[in-house]
Design an enzyme around this catalytic site. Structure first.
Site, PDB file in Angstrom:
ATOM      1  N   ASP A   8       0.868  -1.161   0.000  1.00  0.00           N
ATOM      2  CA  ASP A   8       0.000   0.000   0.000  1.00  0.00           C
ATOM      3  C   ASP A   8       0.915   1.224   0.000  1.00  0.00           C
ATOM      4  O   ASP A   8       2.117   1.124   0.266  1.00  0.00           O
ATOM      5  CB  ASP A   8      -0.885  -0.034   1.256  1.00  0.00           C
ATOM      6  CG  ASP A   8      -1.763   1.180   1.375  1.00  0.00           C
ATOM      7  OD1 ASP A   8      -2.332   1.617   0.360  1.00  0.00           O
ATOM      8  OD2 ASP A   8      -1.872   1.724   2.499  1.00  0.00           O
ATOM      9  N   ASP A  10      -0.115   5.106   1.065  1.00  0.00           N
ATOM     10  CA  ASP A  10      -0.325   6.039   2.174  1.00  0.00           C
ATOM     11  C   ASP A  10      -0.405   5.287   3.497  1.00  0.00           C
ATOM     12  O   ASP A  10      -1.244   4.404   3.675  1.00  0.00           O
ATOM     13  CB  ASP A  10      -1.594   6.844   1.934  1.00  0.00           C
ATOM     14  CG  ASP A  10      -1.497   7.688   0.671  1.00  0.00           C
ATOM     15  OD1 ASP A  10      -0.846   8.739   0.728  1.00  0.00           O
ATOM     16  OD2 ASP A  10      -2.033   7.271  -0.375  1.00  0.00           O
TER      17      ASP A  10
END
Length: 223
Positions: A8, A10
């Site tokens: 991922d 953020d």
């Protein structure tokens, strides 16, 4: 065996979440939807802005003003730019360099955001062109679509993928895709309570320091 590590963005590669919580809470409250940073963090980390605003509008019976998303986005971007290279999660560049498997990014953020801020911390060139956004699929997290899309693009079977996620929607989606997930807690609102939530969502383990990630990947590769 692990052939692909899916990150991922953020909250895992770049520490942007706190800036999002601050801007959203302040501007939503000013627009008539009273919400704290903690509630934004707890309920909407890992969810797209569009889906968050749609849910809050429905709950409160309020239509946010025209251009609201752009106003929030400008506030978040200003905070992220001000952070400079320190926007990167501590130790992440070294951890990535020590992982031998193929690597890619699967994020709810849009492509322009990903290129801008991964570039700011020197990670765009590490991953590009293998940076996949939720705009490329019909359903974003917590659906499995984005993770399956990333695996297809990388030519790796889901069961040979290991996902690094910091949000419940992300862990839920990756688990639904048939992938193992490690939950990262360092950037959470409350790391101590967030870890059990990630385990409940399907993470096989959690960690709060990027320096241990290469060892965790090696362990997963042997299991």
């Amino acid at each position: 065996m692990i052939d692909l590590v899916i990150f991922d963005c953020d909250g895992v590669l770049i520490d942007t979440e706190r800036h999002c919580w601050t801007a959203d809470a302040a501007l939503l409250t000013a627009a008539g939807i009273a919400i704290s940073e903690e509630e934004v963090a707890r309920r909407f980390t890992g969810i797209s802005f569009k889906d968050m605003y749609r849910a809050l509008e429905a709950e409160h019976g309020i239509t946010l003003p025209k251009g609201f998303h752009e106003t929030v986005d400008a506030a978040i971007r200003a905070a992220c730019v001000a952070a400079g290279p320190n926007l990167a999660v501590a130790g992440v560049a070294d951890a990535i360099a020590r992982i031998r498997q193929a690597k890619c990014v699967a994020s709810s953020s849009n492509p322009a955001w990903l290129e801008r801020y991964l570039g700011q911390v020197g990670l765009w060139s590490v991953f590009a062109p293998n940076v996949f956004s939720a705009v490329e699929v019909t359903r974003g997290k917590p659906a499995p679509d984005l993770f399956l899309h990333a695996a297809r693009k990388m030519g790796v079977a889901p069961e040979r993928c290991l996902v690094i996620e910091d949000s419940v929607p992300g862990v839920t989606g990756a688990t639904a895709a048939g992938m193992r997930v490690l939950g990262f807690t360092q950037t959470a609102w409350d790391p101590k309570t967030h870890g059990p939530r990630l385990i409940e969502a399907g993470a096989v383990a959690t960690f709060d320091d990027m320096r241990v990630l290469p060892a965790l990947v090696r362990e997963a590769d042997l299991s």
